[in-house]
Design an enzyme around this catalytic site. Structure first.
Site, short mmCIF file in Angstrom:
data_model
loop_
_atom_site.label_atom_id
_atom_site.label_comp_id
_atom_site.label_asym_id
_atom_site.label_seq_id
_atom_site.Cartn_x
_atom_site.Cartn_y
_atom_site.Cartn_z
N TYR A 224 -69.02 0.51 85.53
CA TYR A 224 -68.53 1.78 86.06
C TYR A 224 -69.62 2.83 86.15
O TYR A 224 -70.47 2.93 85.27
CB TYR A 224 -67.42 2.34 85.16
CG TYR A 224 -66.19 1.49 85.15
CD1 TYR A 224 -65.20 1.66 86.10
CD2 TYR A 224 -66.02 0.51 84.18
CE1 TYR A 224 -64.07 0.87 86.09
CE2 TYR A 224 -64.89 -0.29 84.17
CZ TYR A 224 -63.91 -0.11 85.13
OH TYR A 224 -62.80 -0.90 85.12
N ALA B 125 -49.13 -14.31 84.88
CA ALA B 125 -48.46 -15.34 85.68
C ALA B 125 -47.18 -15.87 85.02
O ALA B 125 -46.46 -16.67 85.63
CB ALA B 125 -49.42 -16.49 85.96
N GLU B 126 -46.89 -15.43 83.77
CA GLU B 126 -45.67 -15.88 83.10
C GLU B 126 -44.45 -15.10 83.58
O GLU B 126 -43.42 -15.68 83.90
CB GLU B 126 -45.79 -15.67 81.58
CG GLU B 126 -46.97 -16.36 80.94
CD GLU B 126 -46.68 -17.83 80.72
OE1 GLU B 126 -45.64 -18.13 80.13
OE2 GLU B 126 -47.49 -18.64 81.18
N GLY B 127 -44.56 -13.79 83.59
CA GLY B 127 -43.41 -12.97 83.97
C GLY B 127 -43.42 -11.62 83.29
O GLY B 127 -44.48 -11.13 82.91
N GLY C 286 -50.85 -5.64 88.18
CA GLY C 286 -50.04 -4.71 87.40
C GLY C 286 -49.76 -3.42 88.18
O GLY C 286 -48.68 -2.84 88.06
N ASP C 287 -50.72 -2.99 88.97
CA ASP C 287 -50.54 -1.76 89.75
C ASP C 287 -49.51 -1.97 90.86
O ASP C 287 -48.65 -1.11 91.10
CB ASP C 287 -51.87 -1.32 90.38
CG ASP C 287 -52.96 -1.08 89.35
OD1 ASP C 287 -52.62 -0.81 88.19
OD2 ASP C 287 -54.15 -1.16 89.72
N1 LIG Z 1 -51.11 -15.26 89.00
C1 LIG Z 1 -49.94 -14.65 89.17
N2 LIG Z 1 -48.94 -15.29 89.80
C2 LIG Z 1 -47.74 -14.71 89.99
N3 LIG Z 1 -47.43 -13.47 89.55
C3 LIG Z 1 -48.38 -12.78 88.92
C4 LIG Z 1 -49.68 -13.32 88.68
N4 LIG Z 1 -50.41 -12.40 88.00
C5 LIG Z 1 -49.60 -11.34 87.84
N5 LIG Z 1 -48.37 -11.55 88.37
C6 LIG Z 1 -47.21 -10.66 88.36
O1 LIG Z 1 -47.67 -9.33 88.23
C7 LIG Z 1 -47.18 -8.74 87.01
C8 LIG Z 1 -48.28 -7.89 86.43
O2 LIG Z 1 -49.40 -8.69 86.13
P1 LIG Z 1 -50.25 -8.54 84.80
O3 LIG Z 1 -51.44 -9.44 84.96
O4 LIG Z 1 -49.39 -8.73 83.62
O5 LIG Z 1 -50.66 -7.01 84.88
P2 LIG Z 1 -52.06 -6.27 84.69
O6 LIG Z 1 -52.72 -6.32 86.03
O7 LIG Z 1 -51.62 -4.92 84.29
O8 LIG Z 1 -52.79 -7.01 83.61
C9 LIG Z 1 -46.79 -9.92 86.14
O9 LIG Z 1 -45.78 -9.56 85.23
C10 LIG Z 1 -46.30 -10.93 87.18
O10 LIG Z 1 -44.96 -10.70 87.54
MG LIG Z 2 -51.08 -3.47 83.16
#
Ligand SMILES: Nc1ncnc2c1ncn2[C@@H]1O[C@H](COP(=O)(O)OP(=O)(O)O)[C@@H](O)[C@H]1O
Ligand SMILES: [Mg+2]
Length: 316
Positions: free
Chosen positions: A105, A226-228, A255-256
């Site tokens: 950054y 990717a879990e949920g 996440g955004d």
């Molecule tokens: N590889 C993926 N495949 C399908 N859905 C995804 C994947 N990565 C993230 N998501 C979806 O996006 C949401 C937010 O992703 P996450 O990685 O937990 O957030 P962050 O970007 O804040 O770390 C997850 O709860 C899921 O529903």
């Molecule tokens: Mg997040």
């Protein structure tokens, strides 16, 4: 008095992204993007059908104008942007010597980090359906932290994403900000396992969600990649499976996309679980594009993707 009525107002810093999948070296080509969690959230909320305003400080030069053009292109109002002299914040995405994606950054003392309570349109904030901000905004400067706190107190519904970045704040500082803002929040969206462990000392999504409810948050959505997603309110605990992603190009900003969609759909009246299912479908498609706004599906595409996944799940 603001002439604007917004469903969602997002606060934060917009950053220029310089991206390469190679290690940094003389002559390596890179791609410019316009990003930052606040812009990504605002863009997803606009795509989901909300009238969205973005409160951010941009530079009063050609860079700031280019960023504002992108804000408008994403369907987000530029009315709450502020422009003043300073440097545009930048981050570099590159490959470290092990071949892993790494972020560097250049944002300290940037124009965006000078966001302060004086920059807030109080009328727009207090009339909006929801106001969203993140731990990044709280970590970039004392004045930006104060702006988020002021906005949280003015908001009818405040949405907080802890978005902990160890390069910007210690876990202790981020946990303190979370304790301060959770009682003011209608919705908090920590990520598991990174933020649940580091900021809430919880090994499980549900444990983290219960801690945030006990701290005063009205709703919690713990995103688990990717879990949920684990949803929780005082009355209900619901697990939502992620929607399988057709393509994974870049996970940044999932996440955004999730948060922007969820916030918009809650303001527009969808029930929590229904809004979260749609948000998971949007996030699942968004990881197929580069950067936080590279691929944002329309509502129709997201609904079709969610329905398709539900049918496939039912056949199993
Ligand atoms: N590889 C993926 N495949 C399908 N859905 C995804 C994947 N990565 C993230 N998501 C979806 O996006 C949401 C937010 O992703 P996450 O990685 O937990 O957030 P962050 O970007 O804040 O770390 C997850 O709860 C899921 O529903
Ligand atoms: Mg997040």
């Amino acid at each position: 008095m603001s002439a604007n009525a917004f469903d969602v107002v997002v606060l934060g810093e917009v950053l220029l992204e310089v991206a390469t999948d190679q290690p940094v070296a003389q002559g390596v080509p890179a791609r410019i993007g316009i990003s930052g969690d606040a812009l990504n959230v605002a863009a997803a909320a606009a795509r989901a059908g909300a009238r969205v305003g973005l409160t951010a400080v941009l530079t009063d030069d050609a860079l700031g104008a280019a960023v504002a053009d992108r804000v408008a292109e994403l369907g987000v109002s530029t009315d709450l942007l502020r422009f003043r002299p300073g440097q545009q914040g930048v981050y570099l995405v590159h490959s470290d010597p092990e071949g892993e994606r790494a972020f560097a950054y250049a944002r300290r003392h940037s124009a965006g980090s000078t966001l302060a309570p004086e920059d807030l349109d109080r009328s727009a904030l207090s009339s909006a359906g929801a106001v969203a901000a993140s731990g990044i905004a709280c970590a970039v400067s004392e004045s930006a932290h104060a702006a988020v706190l002021t906005a949280a107190r003015l908001a009818r519904r405040f949405v907080f994403d802890p978005n902990h970045r160890p390069s910007l704040a210690t876990a202790e500082a981020a946990a303190a900000v979370l304790s301060e803002l959770a009682p003011l929040a209608d919705l908090v969206t920590p990520s598991h396992p990174g933020e649940t462990a580091a900021l809430l000392g919880s090994a499980t999504p549900l444990g983290a969600a219960r801690r945030l409810l006990a701290a005063g948050a009205r709703r919690v959505a713990v995103t688990c990649g990717a879990e949920g997603v684990q949803l929780a309110t005082a009355d209900e605990e619901t697990w939502i499976d992620a929607v399988p992603a057709p393509a994974v190009v870049d996970q940044t900003g999932a996440g955004d996309a999730f948060l922007g969609t969820l916030t918009a759909r809650l303001v527009l009246g969808d029930p929590f679980a229904e809004a979260a299912r749609l948000a998971a479908a949007v996030a699942s498609l968004s990881v197929g594009g580069r950067g936080g706004t590279g691929l944002l599906p329309t509502l129709e595409q997201a609904r079709a993707h969610a329905a398709h996944a539900a049918r496939a799940g039912g056949d199993r």
